[in-house]
Design a protein around this motif. Structure first.
Motif, PDB file in Angstrom:
ATOM      1  N   GLU A   1       0.813  -1.219   0.000  1.00 59.67           N
ATOM      2  CA  GLU A   1       0.000   0.000   0.000  1.00 59.67           C
ATOM      3  C   GLU A   1       0.842   1.262   0.000  1.00 59.67           C
ATOM      4  N   ALA A   2       2.134   1.131  -0.294  1.00 65.02           N
ATOM      5  CA  ALA A   2       3.061   2.270  -0.254  1.00 65.02           C
ATOM      6  C   ALA A   2       2.580   3.424  -1.129  1.00 65.02           C
ATOM      7  N   ARG A   3       2.723   4.640  -0.598  1.00 63.94           N
ATOM      8  CA  ARG A   3       2.331   5.840  -1.334  1.00 63.94           C
ATOM      9  C   ARG A   3       3.487   6.835  -1.403  1.00 63.94           C
ATOM     10  N   ASN A   4       4.152   7.047  -0.246  1.00 69.36           N
ATOM     11  CA  ASN A   4       5.223   8.043  -0.156  1.00 69.36           C
ATOM     12  C   ASN A   4       6.559   7.375   0.134  1.00 69.36           C
ATOM     13  N   LEU A   5       7.587   7.782  -0.605  1.00 70.63           N
ATOM     14  CA  LEU A   5       8.943   7.258  -0.406  1.00 70.63           C
ATOM     15  C   LEU A   5       9.897   8.427  -0.163  1.00 70.63           C
ATOM     16  N   LEU A   6      10.694   8.312   0.888  1.00 70.00           N
ATOM     17  CA  LEU A   6      11.716   9.317   1.185  1.00 70.00           C
ATOM     18  C   LEU A   6      13.090   8.720   0.911  1.00 70.00           C
ATOM     19  N   ILE A   7      13.875   9.372   0.052  1.00 72.65           N
ATOM     20  CA  ILE A   7      15.260   8.966  -0.189  1.00 72.65           C
ATOM     21  C   ILE A   7      16.162   9.825   0.693  1.00 72.65           C
ATOM     22  N   VAL A   8      16.965   9.188   1.526  1.00 77.70           N
ATOM     23  CA  VAL A   8      17.877   9.920   2.419  1.00 77.70           C
ATOM     24  C   VAL A   8      19.251   9.997   1.756  1.00 77.70           C
ATOM     25  N   ALA A   9      19.718  11.210   1.512  1.00 72.21           N
ATOM     26  CA  ALA A   9      20.985  11.440   0.805  1.00 72.21           C
ATOM     27  C   ALA A   9      22.180  11.260   1.733  1.00 72.21           C
ATOM     28  N   ASP A  10      23.342  11.075   1.135  1.00 72.96           N
ATOM     29  CA  ASP A  10      24.597  10.982   1.870  1.00 72.96           C
ATOM     30  C   ASP A  10      25.079  12.384   2.243  1.00 72.96           C
ATOM     31  N   ASN A  11      25.420  12.574   3.514  1.00 74.81           N
ATOM     32  CA  ASN A  11      25.879  13.895   3.972  1.00 74.81           C
ATOM     33  C   ASN A  11      27.202  14.313   3.342  1.00 74.81           C
ATOM     34  N   LYS A  12      28.067  13.329   3.086  1.00 73.03           N
ATOM     35  CA  LYS A  12      29.440  13.634   2.660  1.00 73.03           C
ATOM     36  C   LYS A  12      29.512  14.020   1.184  1.00 73.03           C
TER      37      LYS A  12
ATOM     38  N   ASP B   1       4.869  12.520   5.001  1.00 73.91           N
ATOM     39  CA  ASP B   1       5.027  11.381   5.911  1.00 73.91           C
ATOM     40  C   ASP B   1       5.178  10.101   5.095  1.00 73.91           C
ATOM     41  N   PRO B   2       6.396   9.602   4.925  1.00 76.24           N
ATOM     42  CA  PRO B   2       6.606   8.410   4.087  1.00 76.24           C
ATOM     43  C   PRO B   2       6.381   7.115   4.870  1.00 76.24           C
ATOM     44  N   CYS B   3       5.938   6.076   4.146  1.00 76.74           N
ATOM     45  CA  CYS B   3       5.866   4.755   4.784  1.00 76.74           C
ATOM     46  C   CYS B   3       7.163   3.987   4.558  1.00 76.74           C
ATOM     47  N   THR B   4       7.928   4.410   3.553  1.00 78.24           N
ATOM     48  CA  THR B   4       9.193   3.733   3.231  1.00 78.24           C
ATOM     49  C   THR B   4      10.312   4.757   3.123  1.00 78.24           C
ATOM     50  N   ILE B   5      11.452   4.430   3.730  1.00 80.00           N
ATOM     51  CA  ILE B   5      12.626   5.313   3.703  1.00 80.00           C
ATOM     52  C   ILE B   5      13.773   4.545   3.065  1.00 80.00           C
ATOM     53  N   LEU B   6      14.302   5.078   1.971  1.00 83.20           N
ATOM     54  CA  LEU B   6      15.395   4.435   1.241  1.00 83.20           C
ATOM     55  C   LEU B   6      16.699   5.174   1.526  1.00 83.20           C
ATOM     56  N   LEU B   7      17.641   4.480   2.128  1.00 82.48           N
ATOM     57  CA  LEU B   7      18.935   5.089   2.431  1.00 82.48           C
ATOM     58  C   LEU B   7      19.842   5.018   1.214  1.00 82.48           C
ATOM     59  N   ASN B   8      20.413   6.158   0.827  1.00 80.21           N
ATOM     60  CA  ASN B   8      21.435   6.176  -0.213  1.00 80.21           C
ATOM     61  C   ASN B   8      22.745   6.685   0.370  1.00 80.21           C
TER      62      ASN B   8
ATOM     63  N   LEU C   1      12.660   0.875   6.747  1.00 79.44           N
ATOM     64  CA  LEU C   1      13.963   1.488   6.493  1.00 79.44           C
ATOM     65  C   LEU C   1      14.784   0.536   5.637  1.00 79.44           C
ATOM     66  N   LEU C   2      15.163   0.972   4.445  1.00 77.86           N
ATOM     67  CA  LEU C   2      15.861   0.122   3.477  1.00 77.86           C
ATOM     68  C   LEU C   2      17.113   0.810   2.945  1.00 77.86           C
ATOM     69  N   PRO C   3      18.235   0.095   2.860  1.00 75.36           N
ATOM     70  CA  PRO C   3      18.531  -1.166   3.528  1.00 75.36           C
ATOM     71  C   PRO C   3      18.544  -0.988   5.054  1.00 75.36           C
ATOM     72  N   PRO C   4      18.589  -2.084   5.809  1.00 82.28           N
ATOM     73  CA  PRO C   4      18.591  -1.964   7.267  1.00 82.28           C
ATOM     74  C   PRO C   4      19.889  -1.346   7.779  1.00 82.28           C
ATOM     75  N   LEU C   5      19.846  -0.842   9.002  1.00 82.94           N
ATOM     76  CA  LEU C   5      21.020  -0.160   9.565  1.00 82.94           C
ATOM     77  C   LEU C   5      22.245  -1.062   9.637  1.00 82.94           C
ATOM     78  N   HIS C   6      22.053  -2.359   9.831  1.00 84.96           N
ATOM     79  CA  HIS C   6      23.234  -3.232   9.947  1.00 84.96           C
ATOM     80  C   HIS C   6      23.896  -3.520   8.599  1.00 84.96           C
TER      81      HIS C   6
END
Length: 427
Positions: free
Chosen positions: A92-103, A168-175, A194-199
């Motif tokens: 049922e995903a609607r909103n996706l947030l891509i988290v950018a690399d700080n560096k 408000d995203p249901c899925t957060i994609l880490l880049n 949260l994708l991929p997972p923190l580990h």
């Protein structure tokens, strides 16, 4: 499964490639069964080396950042894979947030983010790009060479959720590879994926875990095809508690270098390969500042260690990997090249060449000065193959790269399962 793309390497297929092509039905069934039991990483890129006599992955990345290097014709494949991945995780995903690399603040990296956002918008999601960099206080418009505008917005953390202002995203994609550690803002999220997972981040991930998983996979795959697993896997070893800047632990590391070189020499002799073997020495922890070294013999190793002693700041004792070096027999535009395979969910969606004009076929290409040449589809004129035999056609050869990439992706799935801190442990 694997797109039909053009590769730079011409000439007849070797015995390994022929065996893989003949075993295609069994191989595809094997992958299907693996994905019934294991969850693939959300997205993955794999650096592949083709030495002619051997084809193996040399690096697997959980946070690929070269999506802008994929060509336009590859995008439908990526969109289909993105739809499959999202439907599996959050139908049922609607909103996706891509988290950018700080560096990373380069035009190239921002173009990668824009392409990634485009893929997921085409997959039917509302997509925004956010930054957890404390220095980003307000939305920032970034103009890209393509003429696009990328909007980078500050991430907002509520009590239990992560998002942007009015998003408000249901899925957060880490880049971001989390090399500096897992920031608290990403922890303890409520009903958000949260994708991929923190580990999967480099602050906790270890290359030895991946090599261990890939070793297991290559043995099983080798048995399936009746081939020596060495043909698709680099020999490796680990040395513990090494600090090259202080010269500590170097004796144990030298022992492992000698041991791996000796094993490779025996394999070269067995297969009649008249080349000098080498190893790649690198930190087990991808967040380490230790340089990647190419070593061909004990004398060269001693010289390299002496040159590094006392230079730079010590990061303390770390574990170090000694990995059999795999030459690349591919060249693009007169530069040494290696294919990079891009995957999302369990699908190969495309790839490109990493090319470096100033490096040798036995050296690391992932350094400053590298350029990226897109792979093309068979009707493309980017990398023509005049006079290539039908059996050595580019789609056949790229199928091989896709198989190796997917083997590394299966190993990555095993790795993530084995290192998941939330997994239940049964005595």
């Amino acid at each position: 499964m694997v797109p039909h793309l053009i590769t730079a390497l011409t000439g007849p297929l070797n015995e390994l490639e022929q065996r893989v092509l003949e075993g295609m039905p069994a191989i595809e069934r094997w992958f299907r069964l693996e994905w019934m039991e294991h969850t693939p990483p959300f997205y993955t890129s794999v650096d592949v080396r083709n030495a002619g006599f051997k084809l193996a992955p040399v690096d697997t990345n959980f946070f690929p950042r070269g999506w802008h290097n994929l060509t336009q014709p590859m995008l439908p494949l990526a969109v289909q894979a993105a739809q499959a991945a999202i439907e599996k995780i959050c139908p049922e995903a609607r909103n996706l947030l891509i988290v950018a690399d700080n560096k990373l603040k380069t035009t190239s990296y921002y173009s990668n983010l824009a392409r990634l956002a485009h893929i997921f918008r085409m997959a039917g999601l509302n997509v925004k790009v956010g930054s957890i960099d404390p220095a980003i206080k307000s939305a920032k418009k970034i103009e890209l060479p393509s003429g696009e505008l990328l909007l980078l917005e500050p991430v907002v953390r509520s009590k239990r959720r992560l998002g942007l202002k009015n998003f408000d995203p249901c899925t957060i994609l880490l880049n971001t590879d989390l090399a500096a550690g897992s920031p608290g803002i990403l922890e303890d999220l409520h009903e958000q994926y949260l994708l991929p997972p923190l580990h999967a981040g480099w602050s906790v991930r270890r290359k030895s875990n991946h090599f261990h998983s890939y070793e297991e996979i290559s043995k099983r795959f080798g048995k399936l095809l009746g081939i020596d697993p060495w043909l698709i896997q680099p020999i490796w070893a680990k040395a513990e508690e090494v600090d090259l800047t202080r010269g500590s632990g170097t004796e144990g590391l030298a022992t492992q270098v000698d041991a791996v070189l000796a094993k490779v020499r025996r394999k070269y002799k067995e297969y009649g390969i008249n080349e000098k073997p080498f190893v790649i020495v690198k930190a087990d922890n991808g967040a380490s500042t230790m340089p990647i070294l190419t070593v061909r013999d004990a004398r060269e190793f001693e010289s390299l260690v002496a040159s590094l002693k006392g230079k730079g700041d010590s990061e303390g004792d770390i574990d170090v990997i000694v990995q059999e070096g795999v030459r690349t027999s591919e060249r693009v535009n007169d530069g040494v090249a290696e294919p990079v395979v891009y995957m999302m969910d369990r699908y190969v969606v495309g790839g490109f060449y990493r090319v470096h004009p100033d490096r040798g076929s036995d050296e690391n290409l992932a350094i400053a000065g590298a350029s990226f040449v897109p792979l093309g589809f068979p009707d493309s004129a980017h990398l023509p193959q005049p006079g290539a035999r039908l059996t050595a056609s580019a789609p056949n050869r790229f199928y091989m790269y896709g198989v190796i990439g997917r083997l590394a992706m299966v190993a990555a799935a095993y790795e993530l399962e084995a290192t998941n801190p939330e997994a239940e442990v049964y005595e």
